[in-house]
Motif scaffolding. Structure first.
Motif, PDB file in Angstrom:
ATOM      1  N   SER A 343       0.818  -1.224   0.000  1.00  0.00           N
ATOM      2  CA  SER A 343       0.000   0.000   0.000  1.00  0.00           C
ATOM      3  C   SER A 343       0.847   1.267   0.000  1.00  0.00           C
ATOM      4  O   SER A 343       0.339   2.358  -0.259  1.00  0.00           O
ATOM      5  CB  SER A 343      -0.937   0.010   1.213  1.00  0.00           C
ATOM      6  N   ARG A 344       2.150   1.135   0.271  1.00  0.00           N
ATOM      7  CA  ARG A 344       3.049   2.302   0.277  1.00  0.00           C
ATOM      8  C   ARG A 344       3.599   2.619  -1.105  1.00  0.00           C
ATOM      9  O   ARG A 344       4.407   3.549  -1.257  1.00  0.00           O
ATOM     10  CB  ARG A 344       4.229   2.048   1.231  1.00  0.00           C
ATOM     11  N   VAL A 345       3.198   1.854  -2.136  1.00  0.00           N
ATOM     12  CA  VAL A 345       3.729   2.065  -3.477  1.00  0.00           C
ATOM     13  C   VAL A 345       3.325   3.443  -4.000  1.00  0.00           C
ATOM     14  O   VAL A 345       2.209   3.917  -3.765  1.00  0.00           O
ATOM     15  CB  VAL A 345       3.236   0.948  -4.437  1.00  0.00           C
ATOM     16  N   VAL A 346       4.241   4.107  -4.687  1.00  0.00           N
ATOM     17  CA  VAL A 346       3.990   5.429  -5.269  1.00  0.00           C
ATOM     18  C   VAL A 346       4.567   5.446  -6.681  1.00  0.00           C
ATOM     19  O   VAL A 346       5.371   4.590  -7.054  1.00  0.00           O
ATOM     20  CB  VAL A 346       4.646   6.555  -4.423  1.00  0.00           C
ATOM     21  N   PRO A 347       4.164   6.416  -7.521  1.00  0.00           N
ATOM     22  CA  PRO A 347       4.738   6.514  -8.866  1.00  0.00           C
ATOM     23  C   PRO A 347       6.263   6.584  -8.793  1.00  0.00           C
ATOM     24  O   PRO A 347       6.827   7.344  -8.014  1.00  0.00           O
ATOM     25  CB  PRO A 347       4.144   7.818  -9.412  1.00  0.00           C
ATOM     26  N   GLY A 348       6.918   5.759  -9.592  1.00  0.00           N
ATOM     27  CA  GLY A 348       8.372   5.739  -9.609  1.00  0.00           C
ATOM     28  C   GLY A 348       8.989   4.741  -8.658  1.00  0.00           C
ATOM     29  O   GLY A 348      10.215   4.576  -8.638  1.00  0.00           O
ATOM     30  N   SER A 349       8.175   4.042  -7.853  1.00  0.00           N
ATOM     31  CA  SER A 349       8.713   3.036  -6.930  1.00  0.00           C
ATOM     32  C   SER A 349       9.369   1.907  -7.706  1.00  0.00           C
ATOM     33  O   SER A 349       8.914   1.525  -8.793  1.00  0.00           O
ATOM     34  CB  SER A 349       7.600   2.462  -6.061  1.00  0.00           C
ATOM     35  N   ALA A 350      10.439   1.357  -7.146  1.00  0.00           N
ATOM     36  CA  ALA A 350      11.125   0.230  -7.774  1.00  0.00           C
ATOM     37  C   ALA A 350      10.247  -1.016  -7.688  1.00  0.00           C
ATOM     38  O   ALA A 350       9.689  -1.319  -6.625  1.00  0.00           O
ATOM     39  CB  ALA A 350      12.458  -0.026  -7.083  1.00  0.00           C
ATOM     40  N   TYR A 351      10.124  -1.740  -8.786  1.00  0.00           N
ATOM     41  CA  TYR A 351       9.266  -2.926  -8.810  1.00  0.00           C
ATOM     42  C   TYR A 351       9.694  -3.957  -7.767  1.00  0.00           C
ATOM     43  O   TYR A 351       8.858  -4.506  -7.044  1.00  0.00           O
ATOM     44  CB  TYR A 351       9.281  -3.553 -10.207  1.00  0.00           C
ATOM     45  N   LEU A 352      10.996  -4.224  -7.661  1.00  0.00           N
ATOM     46  CA  LEU A 352      11.479  -5.281  -6.774  1.00  0.00           C
ATOM     47  C   LEU A 352      11.093  -5.029  -5.327  1.00  0.00           C
ATOM     48  O   LEU A 352      10.525  -5.907  -4.662  1.00  0.00           O
ATOM     49  CB  LEU A 352      12.999  -5.424  -6.900  1.00  0.00           C
ATOM     50  N   THR A 353      11.389  -3.859  -4.814  1.00  0.00           N
ATOM     51  CA  THR A 353      11.181  -3.598  -3.390  1.00  0.00           C
ATOM     52  C   THR A 353       9.767  -3.138  -3.049  1.00  0.00           C
ATOM     53  O   THR A 353       9.285  -3.376  -1.935  1.00  0.00           O
ATOM     54  CB  THR A 353      12.175  -2.527  -2.905  1.00  0.00           C
ATOM     55  N   ALA A 354       9.087  -2.477  -3.985  1.00  0.00           N
ATOM     56  CA  ALA A 354       7.769  -1.920  -3.675  1.00  0.00           C
ATOM     57  C   ALA A 354       6.613  -2.812  -4.114  1.00  0.00           C
ATOM     58  O   ALA A 354       5.504  -2.672  -3.611  1.00  0.00           O
ATOM     59  CB  ALA A 354       7.618  -0.548  -4.329  1.00  0.00           C
ATOM     60  N   VAL A 355       6.875  -3.730  -5.055  1.00  0.00           N
ATOM     61  CA  VAL A 355       5.800  -4.568  -5.580  1.00  0.00           C
ATOM     62  C   VAL A 355       6.114  -6.061  -5.426  1.00  0.00           C
ATOM     63  O   VAL A 355       5.333  -6.811  -4.829  1.00  0.00           O
ATOM     64  CB  VAL A 355       5.522  -4.250  -7.069  1.00  0.00           C
ATOM     65  N   ALA A 356       7.249  -6.505  -5.946  1.00  0.00           N
ATOM     66  CA  ALA A 356       7.556  -7.939  -5.976  1.00  0.00           C
ATOM     67  C   ALA A 356       7.686  -8.529  -4.568  1.00  0.00           C
ATOM     68  O   ALA A 356       7.096  -9.585  -4.273  1.00  0.00           O
ATOM     69  CB  ALA A 356       8.835  -8.179  -6.775  1.00  0.00           C
ATOM     70  N   LEU A 357       8.459  -7.892  -3.702  1.00  0.00           N
ATOM     71  CA  LEU A 357       8.655  -8.451  -2.357  1.00  0.00           C
ATOM     72  C   LEU A 357       7.362  -8.464  -1.532  1.00  0.00           C
ATOM     73  O   LEU A 357       7.072  -9.466  -0.855  1.00  0.00           O
ATOM     74  CB  LEU A 357       9.767  -7.693  -1.625  1.00  0.00           C
ATOM     75  N   PRO A 358       6.553  -7.392  -1.555  1.00  0.00           N
ATOM     76  CA  PRO A 358       5.250  -7.499  -0.883  1.00  0.00           C
ATOM     77  C   PRO A 358       4.380  -8.608  -1.461  1.00  0.00           C
ATOM     78  O   PRO A 358       3.663  -9.293  -0.725  1.00  0.00           O
ATOM     79  CB  PRO A 358       4.621  -6.124  -1.120  1.00  0.00           C
ATOM     80  N   MET A 359       4.447  -8.794  -2.785  1.00  0.00           N
ATOM     81  CA  MET A 359       3.674  -9.868  -3.410  1.00  0.00           C
ATOM     82  C   MET A 359       4.105 -11.248  -2.910  1.00  0.00           C
ATOM     83  O   MET A 359       3.281 -12.157  -2.785  1.00  0.00           O
ATOM     84  CB  MET A 359       3.815  -9.819  -4.934  1.00  0.00           C
ATOM     85  N   VAL A 360       5.379 -11.413  -2.630  1.00  0.00           N
ATOM     86  CA  VAL A 360       5.869 -12.679  -2.085  1.00  0.00           C
ATOM     87  C   VAL A 360       5.169 -12.987  -0.760  1.00  0.00           C
ATOM     88  O   VAL A 360       4.725 -14.110  -0.510  1.00  0.00           O
ATOM     89  CB  VAL A 360       7.403 -12.632  -1.907  1.00  0.00           C
ATOM     90  N   LEU A 361       5.065 -11.973   0.098  1.00  0.00           N
ATOM     91  CA  LEU A 361       4.389 -12.165   1.384  1.00  0.00           C
ATOM     92  C   LEU A 361       2.897 -12.425   1.192  1.00  0.00           C
ATOM     93  O   LEU A 361       2.318 -13.289   1.864  1.00  0.00           O
ATOM     94  CB  LEU A 361       4.592 -10.938   2.275  1.00  0.00           C
ATOM     95  N   ILE A 362       2.266 -11.688   0.297  1.00  0.00           N
ATOM     96  CA  ILE A 362       0.835 -11.888   0.045  1.00  0.00           C
ATOM     97  C   ILE A 362       0.588 -13.290  -0.505  1.00  0.00           C
ATOM     98  O   ILE A 362      -0.365 -13.971  -0.108  1.00  0.00           O
ATOM     99  CB  ILE A 362       0.304 -10.813  -0.921  1.00  0.00           C
TER     100      ILE A 362
END
Length: 455
Positions: A343-362
């Motif tokens: 939920s902390r993702v913002v425009p320009g966030s890095a995919y690995l740290t802002a999207v991929a890693l949270p997705m691993v937990l989800i």
């Protein structure tokens, strides 16, 4: 009885349902352009399916108990497969929406039949745990795979292929069901049917789901939205009264006398509300904010899909070691941490740290949650009520999708898309927290685990 063949039929049939719920999401932009949908009309590609799916679930579930689950399974497969053909051949928005509505009806017939067959086929505690784990893993993984497949097919071939592949699969499953599954209805088809309950539940669920879907585009001040919402609530209240009085209710209220089972139904609504928010708003972020094409958007969900699959395969072993209750609590907590992070993702966030890693937990959390949550929803239910209990599980699933999306869209408001994603995913995190609290109170998690193990 060839239990392996029956399990394969159940799982593949269920994959068809779940896959088509999500495969359309990443293909919507292509559908929009190719068929000329209006912006508001496009939502009905998904909503028409949800409306008939949710509206007819209880009716179809109880019918399976009365006239035979193989008959309902075959009927659901046939209707779902024919509707898939019509979707693949649709030339106008009206044709596509109508076919999606028929497909939702087929899914409403098919879904409770698959879970009821699983429940009555696998009666020993250990084998049922393994079967339910595979069934639940199928639900989570197919939803993620649907996003990947929908995006890849929409960009590289056609969105229509995602529906046309159901034709050979559906025909093969009908043949296999007729060969390997025997019918064993609990009552004769001539038994007195709860017509009043059937009409009230179908109309009430349909009105409620319609109101929730409509609210996402018109808001709660709309007169038709308010009217159908009130009508849905009144019809469902009448349905409960009818169930108290009839001899053969379509949804026996004794299903809710078990506090752990009732809590599992409510927690499922919250969990699915959170997950539909994750899929819906993350897909929009990746395409509209991050600028990913459909195929890349689908592939971006792979961290979740792969982790979900890996964890789900370990659920039987984890259940033996720590029990269903602890596994469910850990899964909800892990999923919530991932959702808060995403939920902390913002425009320009890095995919690995802002999207991929949270997705691993989800993905890990979903892999742990769905199996014990499904098991808790059918725990302690006799064979005569297997279809009805399966129907309630699926109703909770569909209500979570419809109600969750309506609430999250309303909360997200009309701000910029990036801010809407943050708001919606934050609210999804709250849903997960409530689900965790619900499973811990008013009944102890240990009690849930014991009941599931003894089913």
């Amino acid at each position: 009885m060839n239990k392996r063949a029956i399990l394969a039929i159940i799982l593949v049939s269920y994959v068809m349902i779940v896959l088509d719920t999500s495969v359309v999401l990443t293909g919507l932009p292509k559908i929009h352009l190719e068929l000329g949908f209006s912006d508001s009309g496009l939502a009905w590609v998904q909503s028409a399916y949800t409306l008939t799916f949710g509206g007819f679930l209880l009716l179809a579930a109880r019918a399976g108990d009365m006239i035979g689950r193989r008959r309902m399974l075959v009927a659901g497969l046939a209707l779902f497969t024919l509707a898939s053909l019509a979707i693949g051949a649709a030339a106008t928005p009206a044709m596509l929406v109508a076919a999606r509505a028929v497909q939702g009806l087929g899914a409403a017939i098919l879904a409770p039949s698959t879970l009821a067959l699983l429940q009555t086929t696998f009666t020993e505690a250990g084998e049922r745990t393994r079967a339910v784990s595979l069934y639940s893993a199928t639900a989570g993984i197919a939803a993620s795979v649907g996003l990947v497949l929908g995006g890849v097919l929409a960009e590289w071939t056609s969105w229509r292929v995602g529906f046309l592949i159901n034709l050979p699969i559906g025909m093969a499953m009908i043949w296999a069901a007729l060969r390997y599954i025997s019918d064993n209805p609990q009552q004769h088809a001539s038994a007195r049917f709860d017509l009043g309950g059937a009409l009230a539940s179908t109309a009430g669920m349909g009105a409620l789901v319609y109101a929730l879907i409509r609210s996402a585009s018109t808001g709660w001040a709309d007169a038709l939205t308010q009217g159908t919402l009130v009508a849905g609530v009144l019809l469902l209240a009448a349905f409960v009264v009818i169930q108290r009085r009839v001899a053969a209710p379509i949804m026996p209220l004794r299903l809710f006398t078990s506090a752990p089972r009732a809590a599992a139904y409510a927690a499922r609504v919250l969990f699915l509300g959170a997950m539909i928010g994750f899929f819906f708003f993350t897909t929009q972020y990746l395409q509209a904010v991050a600028g990913y094409p459909p195929s890349t958007t689908g592939l971006a969900f792979l961290p979740m899909t792969l982790m979900n699959f890996a964890v789900a395969l370990q659920v039987p072993r984890l259940t033996r070691r720590i029990g269903n209750a602890r596994l469910l609590a850990i899964g909800l907590a892990v999923c919530m941490v991932g959702m808060v992070w995403l939920s902390r993702v913002v425009p320009g966030s890095a995919y690995l740290t802002a999207v991929a890693l949270p997705m691993v937990l989800i993905g890990a959390g979903q892999g742990m949650v769905l199996s014990p949550l499904t098991a808790a929803g059918i725990a302690g239910v006799g064979a005569a009520d297997a279809g009805a209990a399966s129907g309630v599980v699926n109703v909770a699933h569909q209500l979570g999708n419809a109600l969750g999306l309506a609430v999250l869209v309303a909360l997200a408001g009309a701000s910029g898309l990036a801010q809407r994603v943050t708001t919606a995913l934050s609210a999804s995190s709250v849903f997960l927290l409530l689900a965790l609290l619900l499973m811990a109170w008013p009944v102890s998690g240990k009690k849930v685990g014991i009941e599931v193990a003894q089913s």
